[in-house]
Design an enzyme around this catalytic site. Sequence first.
Site, short mmCIF file in Angstrom:
data_model
loop_
_atom_site.label_atom_id
_atom_site.label_comp_id
_atom_site.label_asym_id
_atom_site.label_seq_id
_atom_site.Cartn_x
_atom_site.Cartn_y
_atom_site.Cartn_z
N GLY A 212 0.82 -1.21 0.00
CA GLY A 212 0.00 0.00 0.00
C GLY A 212 0.85 1.25 0.00
N ASN A 213 0.22 2.37 0.24
CA ASN A 213 0.97 3.63 0.32
C ASN A 213 0.34 4.52 1.39
OD1 ASN A 213 -1.06 5.49 -1.00
ND2 ASN A 213 -0.80 3.95 -2.61
N ARG A 214 0.96 5.69 1.60
CA ARG A 214 0.58 6.50 2.76
C ARG A 214 -0.47 7.56 2.45
NH1 ARG A 214 5.79 9.03 4.89
NH2 ARG A 214 4.34 9.87 6.40
N SER A 215 -1.11 7.48 1.31
CA SER A 215 -2.10 8.51 0.99
C SER A 215 -3.29 8.44 1.95
CB SER A 215 -2.58 8.34 -0.45
OG SER A 215 -3.57 9.30 -0.72
#
Length: 404
Positions: A212-215
Amino acid sequence: MGVPVDKPRVVLGVSGGIAAYKACELLRRFTESGHDVRVVPTASTLHFVGAATWSALSGNPVSTEVWDDVHEVPHVRIGQHADLVVVAPATADMLAKAAHGLADDLLTNTLLTARCPVVFAPAMHTEMWEHPATQENVATLRRRGAVVVEPAVGRLTGVDTGKGRLPDPAEIFEVCRRVLARGTTEPDLAGRHVVVSAGGTREPLDPVRFLGNRSSGKQGYALARTAAARGARVTLIAANTGLPDPAGVDVVPVGTAVQLREAVLKAAADADAVVMAAAVADFRPAAYATGKIKKKDGQDPDPIVLVRNPDVLAEISAERARPGQVIVGFAAETDDVLANGRTKLARKGCDLLVVNEVGERKTFGSEENEAVVLGADGSETPVPYGPKEALADTVWDLVAQRLS
Ligand code: CTP
């Protein structure tokens, strides 16, 4: 002594539905954030919440009829002096009266004399909302420049569920705050359908793990809210955000990049503008393990093989669903921000690219943002450090220019 700063003057119209009790929370939000609120309930509203409550919470007198304090000509003055009129809840009857210009009590008179932005937050049973009479009244009010927030879906009075709930007062407040900040009655996106993607995709490895990512999704939600406040019909494709649904916005939850692509393509088919604020994973694991991946004693873990995800922004830019559709991308860069931004804008083929420098305090999870919006026409619009809503409004200004 300091010079007194004028408080924004808000008229809170309340019509007679059970959701009137939720307007107390909306009222508190206004007064606690420095607004001068005059509550104008209808007579039937007082069956649900009494005048003493409205008066105590607003600190202002409350009347329902034009016959109180006649020397002050309240039926004209209250509307003339307002910076914003918000009617929450707006019943089917109130929408009908407003659409037809009836003026048989203080609130309906106020609606006729107001020259400021007007926001309606309807609440009623689903059948009443869907009735062609109500739908035509809503269309009339929107055509004349009012913002009519779509009702939420959920539990109604009694055991019924469906569309017709008053949206969360915090969300109605956000719509009002944005309308006040712009200070114009012009809903320049009225009649437009806009699509916003927000959040970050998750690419599953097994039933418990993902890449995933930190958005956080906050910038995309700010875009959705501000577009709704400017009169647009908004579809928000939300990837793993966990944020409350903005009032009057159609939210489509998605998980992976492939799901996001499908949802964006479907919604973009009749959209005037698409804003890709979501952080879409460029790669996904080539294989998905249906059982949890276990460590094996004495063995190195298997490498994770990745495959490319579709580039949604490039795809919708290359094959526009409608002529004149405006497409906006986002790019977070760590260095050579403008040069990288220009290259990316050309590579993706979109009309506008919002470029932010990723760093401390900026972007991920914060309430603020700072950016430069690059245009395919060579334009460059800097947006100073400030709330994500301010950046969102600049994006919609640039989109509205291109649509007109
Ligand atoms: N985007 C997309 N589909 C992808 C990846 C990104 O639609 N598979 C969109 C994002 O929503 C964003 C824009 O493209 O609006 C820029 O994303 P970014 O990750 O910066 O672009 P990349 O092409 O992945 O460039 P980089 O090589 O810098 O990662």
